[in-house]
Design a protein around this motif. Structure first.
Motif, PDB file in Angstrom:
ATOM      1  N   TRP A   1       0.864  -1.177   0.000  1.00 28.28           N
ATOM      2  CA  TRP A   1       0.000   0.000   0.000  1.00 28.28           C
ATOM      3  C   TRP A   1       0.899   1.225   0.000  1.00 28.28           C
ATOM      4  CZ3 TRP A   1      -5.092  -0.374  -0.783  1.00 28.28           C
ATOM      5  CH2 TRP A   1      -5.737  -1.569  -0.458  1.00 28.28           C
ATOM      6  N   ARG A   2       0.296   2.401  -0.025  1.00 29.41           N
ATOM      7  CA  ARG A   2       1.104   3.633   0.056  1.00 29.41           C
ATOM      8  C   ARG A   2       0.414   4.668   0.931  1.00 29.41           C
ATOM      9  NH1 ARG A   2       1.500   3.611  -6.153  1.00 29.41           N
ATOM     10  NH2 ARG A   2       1.551   5.877  -5.998  1.00 29.41           N
ATOM     11  N   ALA A   3      -0.029   4.211   2.118  1.00 25.33           N
ATOM     12  CA  ALA A   3      -0.749   5.114   3.027  1.00 25.33           C
ATOM     13  C   ALA A   3       0.133   6.294   3.435  1.00 25.33           C
ATOM     14  CB  ALA A   3      -1.214   4.353   4.266  1.00 25.33           C
ATOM     15  N   ASP A   4       1.417   6.028   3.593  1.00 25.13           N
ATOM     16  CA  ASP A   4       2.322   7.105   4.012  1.00 25.13           C
ATOM     17  C   ASP A   4       2.304   8.273   3.032  1.00 25.13           C
ATOM     18  OD1 ASP A   4       3.415   5.139   2.247  1.00 25.13           O
ATOM     19  OD2 ASP A   4       5.393   6.007   2.522  1.00 25.13           O
TER      20      ASP A   4
ATOM     21  N   PHE B   1      -0.217   9.284   1.300  1.00 24.45           N
ATOM     22  CA  PHE B   1      -1.462  10.037   1.520  1.00 24.45           C
ATOM     23  C   PHE B   1      -1.185  11.180   2.492  1.00 24.45           C
ATOM     24  CE2 PHE B   1      -5.523  10.238   4.074  1.00 24.45           C
ATOM     25  CZ  PHE B   1      -6.355  10.709   3.076  1.00 24.45           C
ATOM     26  N   THR B   2      -0.542  10.842   3.610  1.00 22.66           N
ATOM     27  CA  THR B   2      -0.217  11.857   4.610  1.00 22.66           C
ATOM     28  C   THR B   2       0.810  12.844   4.077  1.00 22.66           C
ATOM     29  OG1 THR B   2      -0.639  10.184   6.285  1.00 22.66           O
ATOM     30  CG2 THR B   2       0.483  12.186   7.010  1.00 22.66           C
TER      31      THR B   2
ATOM     32  N   PRO C   1      -7.154   4.959  -3.554  1.00 19.74           N
ATOM     33  CA  PRO C   1      -7.182   3.718  -2.778  1.00 19.74           C
ATOM     34  C   PRO C   1      -8.583   3.371  -2.284  1.00 19.74           C
ATOM     35  CG  PRO C   1      -6.241   5.486  -1.472  1.00 19.74           C
ATOM     36  CD  PRO C   1      -6.492   6.051  -2.838  1.00 19.74           C
TER      37      PRO C   1
ATOM     38  N   ARG D   1       1.365  13.804   1.024  1.00 18.13           N
ATOM     39  CA  ARG D   1       0.754  14.745   0.072  1.00 18.13           C
ATOM     40  C   ARG D   1      -0.035  15.822   0.807  1.00 18.13           C
ATOM     41  NH1 ARG D   1      -0.666  10.410  -3.365  1.00 18.13           N
ATOM     42  NH2 ARG D   1      -2.777  10.511  -2.557  1.00 18.13           N
ATOM     43  N   ILE D   2      -0.760  15.413   1.855  1.00 15.40           N
ATOM     44  CA  ILE D   2      -1.514  16.382   2.654  1.00 15.40           C
ATOM     45  C   ILE D   2      -0.561  17.411   3.268  1.00 15.40           C
ATOM     46  CG2 ILE D   2      -2.843  16.630   4.792  1.00 15.40           C
ATOM     47  CD1 ILE D   2      -4.025  13.792   4.047  1.00 15.40           C
ATOM     48  N   GLU D   3       0.610  16.919   3.664  1.00 16.43           N
ATOM     49  CA  GLU D   3       1.584  17.819   4.280  1.00 16.43           C
ATOM     50  C   GLU D   3       2.338  18.647   3.249  1.00 16.43           C
ATOM     51  OE1 GLU D   3       2.492  15.143   8.286  1.00 16.43           O
ATOM     52  OE2 GLU D   3       3.765  14.893   6.516  1.00 16.43           O
ATOM     53  N   GLY D   4       2.015  18.451   1.965  1.00 18.13           N
ATOM     54  CA  GLY D   4       2.570  19.340   0.955  1.00 18.13           C
ATOM     55  C   GLY D   4       3.610  18.735   0.029  1.00 18.13           C
TER      56      GLY D   4
ATOM     57  N   PRO E   1      -3.247   1.792  -5.340  1.00 17.26           N
ATOM     58  CA  PRO E   1      -2.781   2.106  -3.979  1.00 17.26           C
ATOM     59  C   PRO E   1      -2.239   3.519  -3.812  1.00 17.26           C
ATOM     60  CG  PRO E   1      -1.164   0.777  -5.119  1.00 17.26           C
ATOM     61  CD  PRO E   1      -2.344   0.876  -6.039  1.00 17.26           C
ATOM     62  N   GLY E   2      -2.186   4.309  -4.905  1.00 13.10           N
ATOM     63  CA  GLY E   2      -1.630   5.647  -4.780  1.00 13.10           C
ATOM     64  C   GLY E   2      -2.690   6.723  -4.815  1.00 13.10           C
TER      65      GLY E   2
END
Lengths: 416, 416
Positions: free
Chosen positions: B79-82, B84-85, B322, B87-90, B318-319
């Motif tokens: 997966w690539r959950a990290d 997601f965060t 998801p 991208r949110i952080e910029g 997964p990118g």
């Protein structure tokens, strides 16, 4: 005494540390007795006195505090699916209102529904919400807009709270809009709220908070101030629908009257943000509304940077947010409001509890607090809110008792 | 012979009439025999020859064609959950790629996973998708990016198609990105695709379409043209990931090569729209990507106005998407792309089938077509897509057989 173990991550969501501090513990365990948490921590540190507790297997899932939906309009008559399509086709709020739609339509259908029908319907929603991990729900009146039906709605919420194993917390929103029959004498409606309804609500203890929709099409700042202060004097904590369509000074008023929360805030001013931070008012974000109305959300990053706690709620209602899916709202808080998963979780737990004045009882997993929690089929919170599924919750516990378990369908993992 | 009745609304989604024509029938009935529909219409017109068919009660729900997810990357490792965060952080796409993330990470994890693990995981996704009413799934390769692993992915899809009771349709996407080992000799990778992989895929009949990601960071228009024409010559229908990050002429190329579909199209040009309309290319919209990336969606209204059919798919990967929740994607097509519920439904059924070249078999409820359908707990399609719930599907039928029923939980209505 019960113990849950085999937890890949447990987020306590304790208050300290600010928005992003969900206080994650890997390979965690938690112990509760009756309705109250006794111990939370890394499993290797489990005190010997709890080794004989009845064990429940989280099957490698994530444990989070029972979710708190701190802004809903839970009981209402009818639906407004037609307006969804009409808005897509370009109709404005005003067009819809002129055609007999909008809040006025829901008020009409709510008044016609009758208490039992409202209760049964709201109960259905509550049960669906518990399957998503929600254990505390705020519910507003505001579709009655006269003495009889406002009190009826609040009594429905009381019956719901008594009948269901989760917490239902009622808010008096008589000041939702000025009802049609008072259109040309709004002062008389404000007087009805202040002189009759607030005292009646307080006397029957039907609500813990008083909310006002501050907006050009609803109530002015001055009207709101008078209503909120009357409510406060009667023991109802102030809350506001503020700055949704324009920067109308709602955030500043929230700070002035010591409100628990100011909700919406899509157009909050810098002065309003500073005032809220100073006064400790919670900002309640409603990302489903941003999605449904296609409008920019509140400036979550600026609020967080200023030190304002940002809660996340559904605003479940038949017009602008016809969804009670709080985990979806939390994912939308990530994608639309640029909050991290940890920040969104704190917004749907501890800060949501704070918006209700309940943060000493619920919203975080700490010794002495309510044993309200959800087990999520995900290795961690980040993965849960990233990998959006119909429902990733596998077990919901409220007051120490399992109130919902995922049925044994493909892909679901049964939990004890 | 089977008959479903007590249907508040049945949307046939037959092709004629354009995007908004879902062809709704009130108080409908439908008859099928084996895997094939025999009759659909208002119940009062049910021919006497079907009166003795075995009856199934839709309990007042809505019946729609089995949903068709015409764009997924179904089998992948990790997966690539990290991200997601991050991208949110910029973090930008490039930042993430530099840190070893993005598609390259999924390629690495997919190559490591092994066929059985990929199959089991994809099977889990497929089963969850069927609970949402999905009965046809397109699945792309493109995380193998070498001979061994591209063929492995396509063989996984073949096994999946054989093992599961729904249709799984594979697309060869060897031209997803240039893999790291070919970074400095991209022409050699294009040659590998054209000279070795396309012939191998065609010889084994492992896919029905050939897809190319046309983008500065992936493949140029000229490379795409060569690959798509080689695929076409080998019997693989062309499809394109086009104009996602800039107007790169992908839509025009889709028209030129007679592609079944051009997908993404967030930056499609007016010329591209006109060319697609002229050539009858389906536009596949991917609203979950717009949600996850926070970017404007494709211009659905302009495409529809020009006469281009607009399909709706999840792009499950997964990118950037998801989630395999196609009904959610359809609601997002309404809120983000300003498509009406009827238009979004046609996009998730008939036009999605058309994007796969399968519209003569699936995607609409008509005599002679596959008995693939879903029963939705809603009075009509509008209400379904407006009142966003975790899952409103109550029964999924594929090839005439019930493949999923909602478990008997609170709020769900059991169907026969």
């Amino acid at each position: 005494m019960k113990l849950i173990e085999n937890i890949s991550q447990l987020a306590t969501c304790a208050g300290e540390g600010g928005q992003g501090a969900m206080h994650a513990i890997g390979d965690a365990a938690m112990v509760w007795e009756g309705a109250t948490i006794r111990w939370v921590g890394p499993k290797r540190e489990l005190p010997v006195e709890y080794w004989n507790a009845e064990r429940i297997d989280a099957q490698g899932g994530t444990v989070v505090p029972g979710l708190v939906d701190c802004h809903t309009h839970l009981a209402f008559g009818g639906w407004r699916a037609d307006e969804f399509t009409r808005r897509i086709e370009g109709a404005s709020y005003l067009d819809i209102a002129r055609a007999g739609g909008g809040i006025a339509k829901t008020v009409r259908l709510t008044r016609e529904a009758g208490a039992d029908a409202l209760l049964n319907r709201a109960r259905g929603f509550v049960r669906e919400m518990t399957t998503l991990g929600v254990t505390t729900i705020e519910a507003k009146s505001g579709y009655g807009l006269d003495r009889e039906h406002e009190l009826e709605l609040l009594r429905v919420y009381r019956r719901l709270a008594q009948a269901e194993p989760i917490a239902v917390v009622a808010t008096f929103l008589g000041a939702h809009v000025v009802p049609p029959e008072y259109r040309d004498r709004r002062e008389a409606y404000v007087a009805l709220l202040i002189d009759e309804l607030i005292p009646a609500v307080a006397a029957e203890r039907l609500a813990t908070a008083c909310d006002v929709f501050v907006e050009e099409s609803a109530f002015s700042l001055d009207e709101a101030r008078r209503i909120l202060l009357a409510g406060r004097a009667a023991g109802l904590a102030p809350r506001l629908h503020a700055d949704q369509l324009s920067a109308g000074g709602g955030a500043e008023l929230a700070a002035e009257v010591g409100a628990l929360s100011a909700d919406h805030l899509e157009h909050v001013s810098e002065k309003g943000i500073a005032a809220m931070a100073q006064a400790g008012v919670v900002a309640v974000s409603l990302p489903l509304v941003s999605l449904y109305l296609g409008q920019p959300p509140l400036p979550a990053r600026r609020l967080i940077a200023a030190g304002v706690p940002v809660a996340v709620a559904t605003d479940f209602n038949p017009g602008t947010a016809p969804s009670y899916h709080l985990p979806l709202a939390m994912t939308l808080a990530c994608t639309l409001q640029r909050m991290t998963p940890a920040e969104a979780l704190k917004g749907g737990t501890y800060y949501a509890a704070k918006a209700l004045g309940l943060e000493r009882r619920v919203g975080s997993l700490e010794r002495g607090k309510a044993a309200d929690f959800a087990v999520i089929d995900a290795p961690d919170v980040e993965h849960w809110l990233y990998h959006l599924r119909p429902n990733a919750c596998r077990l919901t516990v409220a007051g120490g008792r399992a109130i919902w378990r995922a049925p044994g369908h493909s892909g679901a993992r049964e939990l004890a």
